[in-house]
Structure formats: C-alpha cells, structure tokens
Design a protein around this motif. Structure first.
Motif, PDB file in Angstrom:
ATOM      1  N   GLY A  48       0.891  -1.220   0.057  1.00  0.00           N
ATOM      2  CA  GLY A  48      -0.021   0.071  -0.052  1.00  0.00           C
ATOM      3  C   GLY A  48       0.798   1.185   0.124  1.00  0.00           C
ATOM      4  O   GLY A  48       0.229   2.399  -0.295  1.00  0.00           O
ATOM      5  N   ASP A  49       2.132   1.129   0.233  1.00  0.00           N
ATOM      6  CA  ASP A  49       2.972   2.388   0.179  1.00  0.00           C
ATOM      7  C   ASP A  49       3.723   2.535  -0.895  1.00  0.00           C
ATOM      8  O   ASP A  49       4.677   3.369  -1.159  1.00  0.00           O
ATOM      9  N   GLY A  50       3.531   1.396  -1.996  1.00  0.00           N
ATOM     10  CA  GLY A  50       4.211   1.652  -3.242  1.00  0.00           C
ATOM     11  C   GLY A  50       5.619   0.906  -3.406  1.00  0.00           C
ATOM     12  O   GLY A  50       6.118   0.975  -4.343  1.00  0.00           O
ATOM     13  N   ASN A  51       5.770   0.263  -2.200  1.00  0.00           N
ATOM     14  CA  ASN A  51       6.925  -0.777  -2.343  1.00  0.00           C
ATOM     15  C   ASN A  51       6.605  -2.068  -3.224  1.00  0.00           C
ATOM     16  O   ASN A  51       5.536  -2.437  -3.206  1.00  0.00           O
ATOM     17  N   PHE A  52       7.658  -2.345  -3.728  1.00  0.00           N
ATOM     18  CA  PHE A  52       7.539  -3.472  -4.806  1.00  0.00           C
ATOM     19  C   PHE A  52       8.606  -4.508  -4.782  1.00  0.00           C
ATOM     20  O   PHE A  52       9.796  -4.153  -4.300  1.00  0.00           O
ATOM     21  N   HIS A  53       8.513  -5.683  -5.336  1.00  0.00           N
ATOM     22  CA  HIS A  53       9.398  -6.576  -5.773  1.00  0.00           C
ATOM     23  C   HIS A  53       8.977  -7.653  -6.544  1.00  0.00           C
ATOM     24  O   HIS A  53       7.811  -7.772  -6.794  1.00  0.00           O
ATOM     25  N   GLY A  54       9.817  -7.760  -7.496  1.00  0.00           N
ATOM     26  CA  GLY A  54       9.815  -8.966  -8.513  1.00  0.00           C
ATOM     27  C   GLY A  54       9.568  -7.920  -9.954  1.00  0.00           C
ATOM     28  O   GLY A  54       9.863  -7.076  -9.908  1.00  0.00           O
ATOM     29  N   SER A  55       9.081  -8.538 -10.945  1.00  0.00           N
ATOM     30  CA  SER A  55       8.982  -8.139 -12.460  1.00  0.00           C
ATOM     31  C   SER A  55       7.804  -8.548 -13.172  1.00  0.00           C
ATOM     32  O   SER A  55       7.820  -9.791 -13.153  1.00  0.00           O
ATOM     33  N   VAL A  56       7.182  -7.939 -13.835  1.00  0.00           N
ATOM     34  CA  VAL A  56       6.167  -8.508 -14.898  1.00  0.00           C
ATOM     35  C   VAL A  56       6.565  -7.980 -16.367  1.00  0.00           C
ATOM     36  O   VAL A  56       6.033  -8.387 -17.376  1.00  0.00           O
ATOM     37  N   SER A  57       7.568  -6.885 -16.246  1.00  0.00           N
ATOM     38  CA  SER A  57       8.024  -6.520 -17.785  1.00  0.00           C
ATOM     39  C   SER A  57       9.328  -5.716 -17.805  1.00  0.00           C
ATOM     40  O   SER A  57      10.395  -5.979 -18.672  1.00  0.00           O
ATOM     41  N   GLY A  58       9.396  -4.759 -16.761  1.00  0.00           N
ATOM     42  CA  GLY A  58      10.662  -3.783 -16.790  1.00  0.00           C
ATOM     43  C   GLY A  58      10.372  -2.531 -17.217  1.00  0.00           C
ATOM     44  O   GLY A  58       9.120  -2.080 -17.971  1.00  0.00           O
ATOM     45  N   GLY A  59      11.276  -1.446 -17.100  1.00  0.00           N
ATOM     46  CA  GLY A  59      10.839  -0.335 -17.391  1.00  0.00           C
ATOM     47  C   GLY A  59       9.332   0.516 -17.027  1.00  0.00           C
ATOM     48  O   GLY A  59       9.189   0.283 -16.063  1.00  0.00           O
ATOM     49  N   CYS A  60       9.270   1.305 -17.814  1.00  0.00           N
ATOM     50  CA  CYS A  60       7.991   2.078 -17.544  1.00  0.00           C
ATOM     51  C   CYS A  60       6.585   1.339 -17.331  1.00  0.00           C
ATOM     52  O   CYS A  60       5.555   1.713 -16.710  1.00  0.00           O
ATOM     53  N   VAL A  61       6.411   0.122 -17.900  1.00  0.00           N
ATOM     54  CA  VAL A  61       5.476  -0.855 -17.621  1.00  0.00           C
ATOM     55  C   VAL A  61       5.090  -1.062 -16.113  1.00  0.00           C
ATOM     56  O   VAL A  61       3.938  -0.929 -15.887  1.00  0.00           O
TER      57      VAL A  61
END
Length: 109
Positions: A48-61
């Motif tokens: 909910g704070d916008g922290n993230f981990h992992g990847s679905v595409s890269g870049g701006c996507v």
C-alpha cells in the motif's frame, strides 16, 4: 507452469508483507504474445505504500502496473491490464518491443 526461484522469492515476500500487516497486491503475467521481457507466471508484488518486488515487464510498464495495483488495493476489485505495441498506452510506458502482455492484478488477503 514451473515456479522459478525468483517467483518463489517474490511470493514469499508477499506472504511476509501480509503477515506483517501490510496491504498487498500481486500482479501476474497471464499472457504474452510476440516479444515480451518476462514470461507468463512472472510476479510483481506491491504494498500500500508503493513498495514493490519482482518483475512483470521492466521499465515504465512496471510503473503503470504499480499505479494500477494501488487502485486495486483501494477498491479491492481485481483487474486485467494489457500493454501492446498497438496500444497507445504501451508506447507511452515504453513497451515498444513489438509484443503484448496481459497482467492480472489482485489484492491478497
């Protein structure tokens, strides 16, 4: 579908965040066509704070997916988002590789 060590790590982080009381959404690549940076089954977890981990595409996507995930966390309603070369949004967020991806975003818990 085989779960890679990277995806397992991402799912474990999602579980850890949930057990620590964070609101968590998970984005999963559900379809690709043509050139796509990440395979079906790839995950990105967002709190909910916008922290993230992992990847679905890269870049701006991924920035666009994170924004959508925050909306999913607020509404509780899952959604499918699509990025592709024919989609004006795809060019804007940087998916000009000639492919298309569909990503399912849902709230955990």
């Amino acid at each position: 579908m085989t779960i890679s060590a990277e995806n397992l790590d991402t799912l474990m982080i999602a579980e850890d965040w949930r057990s620590n009381g964070r609101d968590v959404a998970i984005a999963t690549v559900i379809e690709t066509w043509g050139s796509a940076p990440r395979p079906v089954g790839s995950h990105l977890v967002i709190d909910g704070d916008g922290n993230f981990h992992g990847s679905v595409s890269g870049g701006c996507v991924e920035g666009a997916v994170i924004t959508e995930a925050l909306d999913v966390l607020a509404s509780g309603e899952p959604k499918i988002i699509e990025f592709g070369v024919a989609d004006e949004t795809a060019w804007r967020v940087g998916l000009s590789c000639g492919g298309r991806i569909r990503v399912y975003v849902e709230r955990l818990g």
